[in-house]
Design an enzyme around this catalytic site. Structure first.
Site, PDB file in Angstrom:
ATOM      1  N   HIS A  69       3.966   6.992  -4.614  1.00 15.36           N
ATOM      2  CA  HIS A  69       4.243   5.902  -3.983  1.00 15.36           C
ATOM      3  C   HIS A  69       3.046   5.479  -3.028  1.00 15.36           C
ATOM      4  CE1 HIS A  69       7.763   3.508  -2.202  1.00 15.36           C
ATOM      5  NE2 HIS A  69       6.448   2.689  -1.967  1.00 15.36           N
ATOM      6  N   ARG A  73      -3.138  -2.387  -2.486  1.00 12.38           N
ATOM      7  CA  ARG A  73      -3.360  -3.960  -2.363  1.00 12.38           C
ATOM      8  C   ARG A  73      -4.342  -4.836  -2.986  1.00 12.38           C
ATOM      9  NH1 ARG A  73       1.097  -3.381   0.059  1.00 12.38           N
ATOM     10  NH2 ARG A  73       1.577  -3.142   2.257  1.00 12.38           N
ATOM     11  N   ASN A 103       3.621  -4.148  -6.144  1.00 12.63           N
ATOM     12  CA  ASN A 103       3.818  -5.540  -5.477  1.00 12.63           C
ATOM     13  C   ASN A 103       2.449  -5.841  -4.854  1.00 12.63           C
ATOM     14  OD1 ASN A 103       3.261  -3.354  -3.422  1.00 12.63           O
ATOM     15  ND2 ASN A 103       4.880  -4.260  -2.048  1.00 12.63           N
ATOM     16  N   ASP A 163       9.255  -1.970  -6.052  1.00 14.74           N
ATOM     17  CA  ASP A 163       9.292  -1.735  -4.576  1.00 14.74           C
ATOM     18  C   ASP A 163       8.773  -2.732  -3.511  1.00 14.74           C
ATOM     19  OD1 ASP A 163       9.422   0.544  -2.487  1.00 14.74           O
ATOM     20  OD2 ASP A 163       7.337  -0.148  -2.320  1.00 14.74           O
ATOM     21  N   HIS A 190      13.632   0.916  -5.078  1.00 16.06           N
ATOM     22  CA  HIS A 190      13.798   0.671  -3.695  1.00 16.06           C
ATOM     23  C   HIS A 190      14.921   0.357  -3.404  1.00 16.06           C
ATOM     24  CE1 HIS A 190      12.052  -1.385   0.298  1.00 16.06           C
ATOM     25  NE2 HIS A 190      13.235  -1.896   0.072  1.00 16.06           N
ATOM     26  N   HIS A 243      11.325   6.443  -1.156  1.00 14.84           N
ATOM     27  CA  HIS A 243      11.598   6.754   0.317  1.00 14.84           C
ATOM     28  C   HIS A 243      13.206   6.623   0.828  1.00 14.84           C
ATOM     29  CE1 HIS A 243      12.068   2.435  -0.135  1.00 14.84           C
ATOM     30  NE2 HIS A 243      10.824   2.060  -0.269  1.00 14.84           N
ATOM     31  N   ASP A 316       4.239   6.222   0.544  1.00 14.92           N
ATOM     32  CA  ASP A 316       4.684   4.850   0.936  1.00 14.92           C
ATOM     33  C   ASP A 316       3.302   4.345   1.471  1.00 14.92           C
ATOM     34  OD1 ASP A 316       5.659   2.434   0.799  1.00 14.92           O
ATOM     35  OD2 ASP A 316       7.346   2.894   1.880  1.00 14.92           O
TER      36      ASP A 316
HETATM   37  O1  DOR Z   1       7.572  -0.555   4.631  1.00 12.01           O
HETATM   38  C1  DOR Z   1       7.282  -1.075   3.535  1.00 12.01           C
HETATM   39  N1  DOR Z   1       6.052  -1.555   3.151  1.00 12.01           N
HETATM   40  N2  DOR Z   1       8.327  -0.958   2.539  1.00 12.01           N
HETATM   41  C2  DOR Z   1       8.236  -1.170   1.503  1.00 12.01           C
HETATM   42  O2  DOR Z   1       9.054  -1.213   0.721  1.00 12.01           O
HETATM   43  C3  DOR Z   1       6.896  -2.165   1.004  1.00 12.01           C
HETATM   44  C4  DOR Z   1       5.782  -1.725   1.918  1.00 12.01           C
HETATM   45  C5  DOR Z   1       4.699  -2.652   1.591  1.00 12.01           C
HETATM   46  O3  DOR Z   1       4.309  -3.107   0.606  1.00 12.01           O
HETATM   47  O4  DOR Z   1       4.109  -2.872   2.635  1.00 12.01           O
HETATM   48 ZN    ZN Z   2       9.962   0.339  -0.714  1.00 13.21          ZN
END
Ligand code: DOR
Ligand code: ZN
Length: 438
Positions: A69, A73, A103, A163, A190, A243, A316
């Site tokens: 995970h 970016r 994402n 997520d 998620h 998570h 994460d």
């Molecule tokens: O804290 C988080 N940041 N939780 C998530 O589910 C997404 C992640 C993000 O992409 O910044």
């Molecule tokens: Zn998440």
């Protein structure tokens, strides 16, 4: 610490490395010869025969860590992280493989985008980057993305996740689980019932009441996990819970595992170390989703990780640009860095339980992700994906020293045990003497 004393042998196809006197998973010291991308030999007093010598005295060798995970970016927010900068952060944290969350912008919901991320990972060459595909188009939770096309692409996607968002529609979740069954894929959820977390800023409890911030109740996570394990059981598919953060979620999971549901779960380093009391500082570096929970939750998560109810640790790793973090709590994006500190946090939490650490941070995540070259204890014939840790070292975390493009580590100023001295990917160092080789 690391002493490279001689050059590679003349005409050697791949430069070989001889790691002297290293404790594999904490066992008695041995030498490891890495050649041709694999651990070629293990034993005492191996001859260097032109191999570069790395002094392993006092170091512990682990299978290269595998992160299920990671937010890299790229494409879209290269100011916060790129595939390359995130790969470097990963290597410095002892990782040899990471799974990149979907994402991004554009979202990784087509064969084209997952192939782009996969290719960028290969070009960076610092860890194996395995893209995760989105479950729904644009993470919008309305229509299934092209799961089959992503699975058949060069990236060979096996994990799908929205997520950052929950696949909240139970019918869509059921269809996604059914779809991936054909190729033994897994849906990574998620777990957050969005109707229960509208406007939420932190964990719902005593601290949120005291601070006057809208709460994110534990039941918003537990209700989705309960629903999803029942769906996974009904369909006979694989579910992975991202998570996991509450004591109640652990109990739901325990029940599901007892019933034989094909479910696995991860916990983050920050949910194993930090509590919702941190929100009292109003420092957005502690804002994360799911939020930091109570001390009782932390205790339950630690016990579940040791017991195996929680299968793995996943970071994460969520880099964010300064303007998205250094603002008022309510406007800050949720997320924390994790790759460069995860092993130290786990050493702090678990102590030097090397086999347990290897199981939760390498072998099991590799198995869940289907990464056959990773997650294997260093031994003759095994791909030379491994990391060398100095357990005696202690380091004080400095956000300015992170290789990530972002600075949002929640551990700034904290002194943690352990330091990654070297990481090898298919026998080639990505980190030597605690520094990235490029
Ligand atoms: O804290 C988080 N940041 N939780 C998530 O589910 C997404 C992640 C993000 O992409 O910044
Ligand atoms: Zn998440």
């Amino acid at each position: 610490m690391t002493d490279v004393t001689t050059g590679g042998g003349p005409g050697a196809a791949t430069p070989a490395y001889l790691i002297r006197g290293v404790r594999v998973l904490g066992a008695e010291p041995t030498d490891l010869l890495l050649a041709g991308g694999v651990v070629a030999e293990a034993g005492h007093g191996l001859a260097a025969r032109g191999a570069r010598v790395v002094d392993g005295d006092g170091l512990v060798a682990l299978p290269g860590l595998v992160d299920l995970h990671t937010h890299l970016r790229e494409p879209g927010r290269e100011d916060a992280e790129t595939v390359e900068s995130g790969s470097r952060a990963a290597a410095l944290g002892g990782y040899t493989a990471v799974c990149a969350m979907a994402n991004t912008s554009p979202v990784a919901d087509t064969a084209g985008v997952v192939e782009q991320v996969w290719r960028l990972g290969r070009e960076a060459g610092l860890v194996d980057v395995q893209p995760i595909g989105a479950v729904t188009v644009g993470l919008a939770g309305e229509r299934l993305a092209e799961l089959g096309a992503m699975a058949e692409s060069a990236a060979r996607v096996r994990i799908f996740s929205d997520d950052g968002h929950c696949v909240a529609d139970p019918r869509l979740m059921r269809r996604a689980l059914e779809y991936v069954k054909a190729f033994d894929g897994v849906i990574a959820q998620h777990a957050e019932e969005p109707r229960l977390t509208e406007g939420a800023q932190m964990h719902e409890g005593e601290v949120s009441t005291r601070l006057g911030l809208t709460g994110w109740p534990a039941v918003a996570e537990e209700a989705i996990i309960a629903r999803d394990v029942l769906l996974a059981e009904h369909v006979g598919s694989r579910l992975h819970v991202c998570h996991l953060s509450t004591a109640g979620s652990v109990e739901v999971l325990r029940h599901a595992k007892k019933r034989g549901v094909r479910v696995t779960a991860e916990v983050t380093p920050h949910h194993l170390l930090l509590t919702d009391e941190r929100a009292a500082s109003y420092d957005p570096v502690f804002k994360v989703n799911p939020p930091l929970r109570t001390a009782a939750d932390v205790t339950a998560l630690r016990a579940a990780l040791v017991e195996g109810i929680i299968d793995i640790v996943a970071t994460d790793h969520a880099p964010h640009a300064l303007e998205d973090k250094e603002c008022e709590w309510a406007y800050a994006r949720p997320g924390m860095l994790g790759l460069e500190t995860a092993l130290s946090v786990l050493l702090d939490v678990l102590g030097e339980r090397w086999d347990l650490i290897a199981e939760r941070m390498s072998r099991t995540p590799a198995r869940i992700a289907g990464l056959a070259e990773h997650g294997r204890n260093p031994a003759p014939g095994v791909p030379a994906n491994l990391t060398l840790v100095d357990p005696a070292a202690r380091r004080t975390i400095d956000p300015g020293e992170q290789a990530s493009r972002s600075r949002n580590t929640p551990y700034a100023g904290l002194t943690l045990p352990g330091r990654i001295v070297a990481t090898f990917l298919r026998g080639e160092p990505t980190v030597l003497d605690g520094k990235a080789v490029r």
